[in-house]
Design an enzyme around this catalytic site. Structure first.
Site, PDB file in Angstrom:
ATOM      1  N   ASP A 186      -7.334 -10.588  -2.231  1.00  0.00           N
ATOM      2  CA  ASP A 186      -7.427  -9.748  -1.039  1.00  0.00           C
ATOM      3  C   ASP A 186      -7.387 -10.574   0.250  1.00  0.00           C
ATOM      4  O   ASP A 186      -8.400 -10.664   0.944  1.00  0.00           O
ATOM      5  CB  ASP A 186      -8.749  -8.959  -1.137  1.00  0.00           C
ATOM      6  CG  ASP A 186      -8.897  -7.858  -0.121  1.00  0.00           C
ATOM      7  OD1 ASP A 186      -7.891  -7.466   0.476  1.00  0.00           O
ATOM      8  OD2 ASP A 186     -10.036  -7.394   0.080  1.00  0.00           O
ATOM      9  N   GLU A 225      -6.828  -6.827   8.970  1.00  0.00           N
ATOM     10  CA  GLU A 225      -6.816  -5.606   8.151  1.00  0.00           C
ATOM     11  C   GLU A 225      -8.233  -5.147   7.845  1.00  0.00           C
ATOM     12  O   GLU A 225      -8.526  -3.949   7.837  1.00  0.00           O
ATOM     13  CB  GLU A 225      -6.043  -5.869   6.852  1.00  0.00           C
ATOM     14  CG  GLU A 225      -5.863  -4.636   5.964  1.00  0.00           C
ATOM     15  CD  GLU A 225      -6.921  -4.505   4.883  1.00  0.00           C
ATOM     16  OE1 GLU A 225      -6.905  -3.488   4.173  1.00  0.00           O
ATOM     17  OE2 GLU A 225      -7.765  -5.416   4.754  1.00  0.00           O
ATOM     18  N   GLU A 226      -9.103  -6.101   7.570  1.00  0.00           N
ATOM     19  CA  GLU A 226     -10.470  -5.765   7.182  1.00  0.00           C
ATOM     20  C   GLU A 226     -11.302  -5.299   8.379  1.00  0.00           C
ATOM     21  O   GLU A 226     -11.108  -5.747   9.506  1.00  0.00           O
ATOM     22  CB  GLU A 226     -11.147  -6.990   6.548  1.00  0.00           C
ATOM     23  CG  GLU A 226     -10.434  -7.536   5.327  1.00  0.00           C
ATOM     24  CD  GLU A 226     -10.672  -6.693   4.081  1.00  0.00           C
ATOM     25  OE1 GLU A 226     -11.303  -5.626   4.195  1.00  0.00           O
ATOM     26  OE2 GLU A 226     -10.239  -7.124   2.998  1.00  0.00           O
ATOM     27  N   ASP A 269      -1.015  -5.756  -1.822  1.00  0.00           N
ATOM     28  CA  ASP A 269      -2.450  -5.932  -1.600  1.00  0.00           C
ATOM     29  C   ASP A 269      -3.181  -5.919  -2.941  1.00  0.00           C
ATOM     30  O   ASP A 269      -2.745  -5.270  -3.893  1.00  0.00           O
ATOM     31  CB  ASP A 269      -2.982  -4.817  -0.692  1.00  0.00           C
ATOM     32  CG  ASP A 269      -4.284  -5.188   0.004  1.00  0.00           C
ATOM     33  OD1 ASP A 269      -4.789  -6.300  -0.224  1.00  0.00           O
ATOM     34  OD2 ASP A 269      -4.797  -4.362   0.791  1.00  0.00           O
ATOM     35  N   HIS A 351     -14.080  -7.358  -2.881  1.00  0.00           N
ATOM     36  CA  HIS A 351     -15.128  -7.477  -1.865  1.00  0.00           C
ATOM     37  C   HIS A 351     -16.420  -8.056  -2.434  1.00  0.00           C
ATOM     38  O   HIS A 351     -17.519  -7.653  -2.040  1.00  0.00           O
ATOM     39  CB  HIS A 351     -15.394  -6.129  -1.184  1.00  0.00           C
ATOM     40  CG  HIS A 351     -14.366  -5.784  -0.156  1.00  0.00           C
ATOM     41  ND1 HIS A 351     -14.474  -4.699   0.688  1.00  0.00           N
ATOM     42  CD2 HIS A 351     -13.197  -6.382   0.178  1.00  0.00           C
ATOM     43  CE1 HIS A 351     -13.426  -4.630   1.483  1.00  0.00           C
ATOM     44  NE2 HIS A 351     -12.630  -5.653   1.186  1.00  0.00           N
TER      45      HIS A 351
END
EC number: 2.3.2.5
Length: 382
Positions: A186, A225-226, A269, A351
């Site tokens: 990621d 993006e996060e 992704d 995550h």
């Protein structure tokens, strides 16, 4: 965070309702004399409905003035396919391209700038002569103003149309004192895949550029993006939101703007964990999803995939569990055709501090690279 999601609201973006099918008329016996006029009337009505429904579907899916071109591409001959796959270098992908990305690279951090410079330098070193641009900007965030920067590489900026491959290079921000998060799936692996594809196909891409091919390859490495605090419309997708808006304002021949030059937007992704499954998220690009599925089958039959016991393991039929908000959204909202290659369900390491190199599955990474290389060679006619 919602159950079964990516920590992002599950919005059904880009989808449309299907029209109810026409119910067949009840069967009954008709006088012979009235049969021919009735058949003619039904034929005319059916033709009218077909024309209307096709027009109606296009007006729902495409913004005014935007057309969807359907390129005619063929499968590579076996010898050519084997040559394309043979040009990929697993060691180069892993050591040269992936490992430099496995650092903390949150927006505005030294690691983020280090990775951005690495991406730029790598792309500029390719002999095909990529046009590399940096899109730097400062955005308001819940943490205050933060500097971001997208990297845009276009093989031939004069080409009328672009096949655009995209991924994000930033990593998620965790509270101070947390275990460092390097986001291997990621999205360090997607970034490394794009670099390896560009390097492996360097000579073919250079030849296509010299021949002024009408469709060229474009690579987007997106920042931010996060979410920096909590996922929401103003705290996420910083880079893609800025770049889509910018591309919408820049003229492009034959025009009118750069964003309309994107023929297909492929977003990669959450790649690199074992046993990924992908689904087609948008009916508009399902033919390209089926193309990837066919390539997976073909490579399996030719024994060119590793740790791949079944003919189709990755590209699955059927509906995804739900839509995911990701970097494709700002482009999708502007009418760009999107093919979203994201593993669903998400990898178990998503995550978490466990999203590291040690938990990647090298055969899967290299298999995906081979599938994508064949797809690019076929789509671009390399």
């Amino acid at each position: 965070m919602r159950s079964g999601g990516r920590g992002r609201p599950r919005l059904r973006l880009g989808e449309r309702g299907l029209m109810e099918p026409l119910l067949p008329p009840k069967r009954r016996l008709l006088p012979r004399v009235r049969l021919l006029p009735l058949l003619l009337a039904l034929a005319v009505g059916s033709a009218f409905y077909t024309i209307w429904s096709g027009w109606h579907r296009r007006t729902e899916e495409l913004p005014l003035g935007r057309e969807l071109r359907v390129p005619l591409i063929g499968s590579l001959p076996e010898a050519r396919l084997r040559r394309v796959v043979g040009q990929l270098d697993p060691q180069r992908l892993w050591s040269t391209y992936l490992r430099p990305l496995l650092v903390v690279r949150t927006p505005g951090s030294p690691g983020n700038l280090q990775v951005r410079k690495f991406l730029e330098a790598t792309l500029r070193s390719l002999t095909a002569g990529w046009h590399v641009e940096l899109d730097p900007f400062t955005a308001s965030t819940p943490l205050g103003p933060v500097d971001f920067g997208n990297v845009v590489a276009t093989l031939d900026p004069r080409a009328a149309r672009h096949l655009t491959l995209a991924c994000h290079y930033d990593s998620k921000l965790f509270p101070p004192g947390s275990t460092p998060f390097v986001g291997a799936t990621d999205s360090a692996v997607p970034c490394a895949l794009l670099l390896e594809l560009a390097q492996a196909l360097d000579l073919e891409l250079s030849r296509a550029k010299k021949q002024a091919a009408p469709v060229t390859l474009q690579l987007l490495f997106l920042d931010g993006e996060e979410a920096l605090k909590e996922w929401g419309p103003k705290d996420s997708l910083y880079g893609s939101r800025h770049l889509a808006q910018l591309m919408e304002s820049i003229p492009h021949s034959p025009g009118p703007t750069r964003i309309q030059a994107i023929e297909l937007f492929m977003l990669l992704d959450l790649l690199g964990a074992p046993n990924p499954t992908f689904y087609s998220h948008f009916p508009r690009t399902v033919r390209w999803f089926h193309r990837l599925r066919s390539i997976e089958k073909r490579l399996h039959r030719l024994n060119l995939l590793q740790s791949h016991p079944q003919e189709v393991m990755y590209f699955q039929p059927g509906e995804p569990f739900g839509s995911v908000e990701d970097d494709h959204i700002p482009f999708l909202r502007r009418g760009v055709p999107v093919l979203h290659l994201i593993s669903t369900p998400f990898p178990a390491v998503w995550h978490t501090p466990a999203d590291t190199e040690v938990n990647l599955h090298p055969p899967t990474v290299h298999n995906l690279c081979r599938i994508l290389a064949v797809f690019l060679a076929e789509y671009l006619g390399l």
